[in-house]
Design an enzyme around this catalytic site. Structure first.
Site, mmCIF file in Angstrom:
data_model
loop_
_atom_site.group_PDB
_atom_site.id
_atom_site.type_symbol
_atom_site.label_atom_id
_atom_site.label_comp_id
_atom_site.label_asym_id
_atom_site.label_seq_id
_atom_site.Cartn_x
_atom_site.Cartn_y
_atom_site.Cartn_z
ATOM 1 N N ASP A 156 1.063 -1.420 0.289
ATOM 2 C CA ASP A 156 -0.213 0.348 0.389
ATOM 3 C C ASP A 156 1.053 1.547 -0.183
ATOM 4 O O ASP A 156 1.658 1.686 1.189
ATOM 5 C CB ASP A 156 -0.611 -0.330 1.004
ATOM 6 C CG ASP A 156 -2.139 0.970 1.222
ATOM 7 O OD1 ASP A 156 -2.274 1.797 0.434
ATOM 8 O OD2 ASP A 156 -2.923 0.867 2.133
ATOM 9 N N ASP A 358 -2.591 6.413 -5.724
ATOM 10 C CA ASP A 358 -2.283 5.469 -4.479
ATOM 11 C C ASP A 358 -2.623 4.164 -5.043
ATOM 12 O O ASP A 358 -4.070 3.422 -5.598
ATOM 13 C CB ASP A 358 -3.541 5.628 -3.455
ATOM 14 C CG ASP A 358 -4.170 5.449 -2.662
ATOM 15 O OD1 ASP A 358 -2.549 4.558 -2.145
ATOM 16 O OD2 ASP A 358 -5.327 4.549 -2.041
#
Length: 480
Positions: A156, A358
């Site tokens: 992430d 992201d």
């Protein structure tokens, strides 16, 4: 002959031949232009496959610094999940909305903004890390400890600290597919002391002040969906590949963990904080890493560290920092196009709330003014297909059940330094079923919320993060 009689009678045979050729050339140019501005997709290819079919290049990944990326709910995930445990698309999109709300809430709070959506339950969820692990789709396998234990971790770019579940589970551990890591079985494990600088750094990496238990540093991190991990902050040998090993890697050894982690053992934090993986390995990799997300859950991609073998065809734009969100990777989108035509959106609208890229957000979120223009142009060029009901946050959906192939307009994003990034056809659509295929973009609540470039639109691109030079790059067809 009837078609010829409508032509001017004074045309000679040679002139008539030239006239006809010009018409044919014109038609061909028109077809070529239309083809260049659209994707032709076989509808059957939109359906998910139950067979893992990694690209040929997956077998030849650079063993020095590359990991295979798989979708945590796809057939390449071994052992494969029980079907009952796989979330529906509506559930995935709901989690994605919670993640986005938590990112917006975190940034608004950090900036002292009065625009925090107090009446929105999602926005009021704890947003210490600004992310929701439950919506992280992609996982890699790394080794931890001596002897090495392989662990599947969600990666992430919106998170900083790396952690895994550890024995003993003092309160609770969720179900994971790998055996839970046991520090007592590793000869290279050590705890971090409360007085160390690393312990103090947890505040910025997690948003929580560290605790202390018998002089051992205690970390706690809570995500936007109320998932959390609490445990001892420690050092351990981390094995990236057989040839790349890092001693004394700082990580969270979670003894109290709850959440929607899809069977993964924890999380690999790729953010910009000094406790993140890129920062801890900066001497070797110079804060450079890249990934390619596969086109579907039945294929694989890669996560690679360092610049060895980096393609010269990567196009770089400037990496920026978002005020109040220093761990996020900021970008500047200056324009968008649909079907080869740039939309009438001012750069100031696209820049109003800033923008980030992201890996954990599924659907790209645009300022509502920009999304409205995108949706209008897309619908206009898709008016030959019947529309279907909306799917959660996705309001532009189509029924392709009566078609074997469909034509969808190409979409491109334009960044600073003249970089155009065309979105792969599978990154334009989000497929619930052939009866409900949706435009994979959504609008923010207002134009001043941060724009988020999500992972659906990143599919098949090699995305390169260069933290040292403050650049971010894109390469088309990156997985192959």
């Amino acid at each position: 002959m009837g078609a010829i009689t409508i032509l001017p009678t004074f045309l000679s045979a040679n002139k008539l031949l030239v006239f006809v050729c010009l018409i044919v050339l014109s038609l061909k140019e028109g077809y070529a232009t239309a083809e260049a501005e659209s994707h032709t997709i076989h509808v059957a290819s939109l359906l998910p496959s139950s067979v893992c079919t990694p690209p040929a290049t997956a077998k030849g990944l650079d063993k020095k610094s590359s990991l295979q990326v798989i979708h945590k709910h796809g057939p390449c995930s071994q052992p494969h999940e029980e079907k009952a445990n796989i979330p529906t698309h509506a559930q995935i999109l709901l989690l994605d909305e919670v993640r986005v709300k938590s990112i917006h809430s975190k940034l608004a709070k950090n900036l002292g903004s009065v625009n925090v959506m107090k009446k929105d339950a999602a926005a009021n969820l704890p947003a210490k890390d600004g992310s929701v692990v439950g919506s992280g789709n992609y996982i890699v396998t790394m080794g931890l400890g001596t002897p090495k234990k392989n662990l599947r971790l969600i990666f992430d770019t919106g998170s900083d600290i790396t952690w895994t579940q550890c024995q003993p589970c003092l309160r609770s551990c969720y179900k994971q597919q790998d055996p839970i890591f046991s520090p007592s079985s590793s000869s290279t494990y050590s705890n971090v002391s409360c007085s160390s600088a690393a312990c103090t750094s947890l505040n910025s990496a997690t948003g929580n002040s560290p605790g202390c238990s018998s002089s051992t540093c205690v970390y706690g991190i809570q995500y936007g969906d109320s998932s959390f991990s609490i445990g001892l902050f420690a050092k351990e040998k981390l094995t990236l590949t057989s040839n790349v090993v890092f001693d004394n890697f700082l990580f969270g050894c979670g003894q109290n963990n709850q959440g929607l982690f899809g069977g993964a053992a924890g999380l690999l934090g790729l953010g910009r904080n000094k406790l993140s993986f890129p920062s801890q390995t900066a001497i070797k990799f110079k804060k450079i890493f890249s990934y390619c997300l596969p086109s579907s859950p039945s294929s694989t991609g890669f996560l690679k560290f360092g610049n060895d073998g980096l393609s010269k065809s990567v196009k770089f734009t400037t990496l920026s920092t978002i005020s109040g969100g220093e761990s996020f990777y900021g970008i500047t989108i200056i324009a968008m196009s649909v079907g080869g035509k740039k939309l009438s959106i001012s750069a100031s609208i696209l820049a109003a709330g800033g923008a980030i890229i992201d890996s954990g957000t599924v659907i790209t979120r645009l300022p509502p003014t920009a999304y409205s223009a995108l949706r209008s142009a897309f619908r206009k060029q898709m008016n030959q297909y019947p529309m279907a009901k909306p799917l959660s946050i996705l309001d532009t959906c189509y029924d392709f059940s009566k078609y074997s192939t469909v034509s969808i307009p190409k979409i491109s994003l334009f960044f600073e330094k003249g970089v155009e990034v065309p979105i792969d056809a599978r990154g334009i659509l989000y497929v619930n079923s052939i009866l409900q295929v949706c435009l994979a973009f959504a609008g923010n609540t207002n134009d001043f919320d941060v724009l988020i470039y999500g992972n659906t639109q990143q599919k098949t691109l090699e995305v390169v993060y260069d933290g040292t030079r403050r650049m971010i790059g894109f390469r088309i067809g990156g997985c192959t």
